[in-house]
Scaffold this active site. Structure first.
Site, mmCIF file in Angstrom:
data_model
loop_
_atom_site.group_PDB
_atom_site.id
_atom_site.type_symbol
_atom_site.label_atom_id
_atom_site.label_comp_id
_atom_site.label_asym_id
_atom_site.label_seq_id
_atom_site.Cartn_x
_atom_site.Cartn_y
_atom_site.Cartn_z
ATOM 1 N N TYR A 35 0.868 -1.052 -0.137
ATOM 2 C CA TYR A 35 -0.184 0.125 -0.214
ATOM 3 C C TYR A 35 1.116 1.315 0.339
ATOM 4 O O TYR A 35 0.241 2.479 -0.860
ATOM 5 C CB TYR A 35 -0.886 0.455 1.254
ATOM 6 C CG TYR A 35 -2.209 -1.007 0.865
ATOM 7 C CD1 TYR A 35 -3.115 -0.335 0.345
ATOM 8 C CD2 TYR A 35 -2.046 -2.427 0.879
ATOM 9 C CE1 TYR A 35 -4.685 -1.110 0.135
ATOM 10 C CE2 TYR A 35 -3.204 -2.693 1.053
ATOM 11 C CZ TYR A 35 -4.538 -2.439 0.033
ATOM 12 O OH TYR A 35 -6.048 -3.388 -0.485
ATOM 13 N N GLU B 16 -7.994 -7.229 4.280
ATOM 14 C CA GLU B 16 -7.399 -8.269 3.784
ATOM 15 C C GLU B 16 -7.384 -8.890 4.949
ATOM 16 O O GLU B 16 -7.172 -10.320 4.742
ATOM 17 C CB GLU B 16 -6.413 -7.406 3.187
ATOM 18 C CG GLU B 16 -7.457 -7.457 2.046
ATOM 19 C CD GLU B 16 -6.096 -6.197 1.214
ATOM 20 O OE1 GLU B 16 -5.141 -6.024 1.911
ATOM 21 O OE2 GLU B 16 -6.892 -5.511 0.097
#
Length: 144
Positions: free
Chosen positions: A94, A136
């Site tokens: 990310y 996730e």
């Protein structure tokens, strides 16, 4: 998880049209930057659909328009989390994607972006990525 500041929500909402009008340019530039700086990440996109750029562009616009109604985004974020787990996206990815996205927004929009716009998008990206990482992580635990 830190909530979004009202100041940044307002900036994102006010500039949603600017993002929507340039979303595909931004995502194309983002992937260009991402794969240039982190070529090893290309393998994560090997099986991505042909319209991956368009999907991210649509997501950017969706976030901008609905940033003050995050609950409306949850179903879409859940689908994204499932896809990310399928291709083994991890929290560390990310920061690389976020850097490329912010750089692309700066490059594409330049002086068109209002004051505080980049800081607002940094905060929004962090906020949304934290939601995705949490989703996730739950999915990865279920797989064990």
């Amino acid at each position: 998880m830190q909530e979004l500041s009202q100041k940044h929500i307002d900036i994102i909402k006010e500039s949603a049209e600017l993002i929507t009008a340039n979303d595909l340019k931004i995502t194309n530039k983002m992937y260009e930057i991402l794969f240039y700086k982190y070529p090893h990440l290309e393998m994560l996109f090997e099986n991505a659909p042909d319209n991956q750029f368009m999907k991210l562009a649509e997501a950017l616009s969706l976030y901008a328009v609905n940033i003050d109604k995050i609950e409306k985004l949850i179903p879409a974020l859940e689908l994204i989390a499932i896809k990310h787990v399928e291709v083994n996206i991890r929290p560390g990815h990310y920061s690389m994607v976020g850097m490329a996205l912010i750089e692309a927004i700066e490059e594409v929009l330049g002086k068109m972006a209002p004051i505080g716009f980049i800081d607002a998008w940094r905060e929004v990206y962090k906020y949304v990525s934290d939601i995705l990482i949490e989703m996730e992580n739950k999915l990865y635990k279920e797989l064990k």
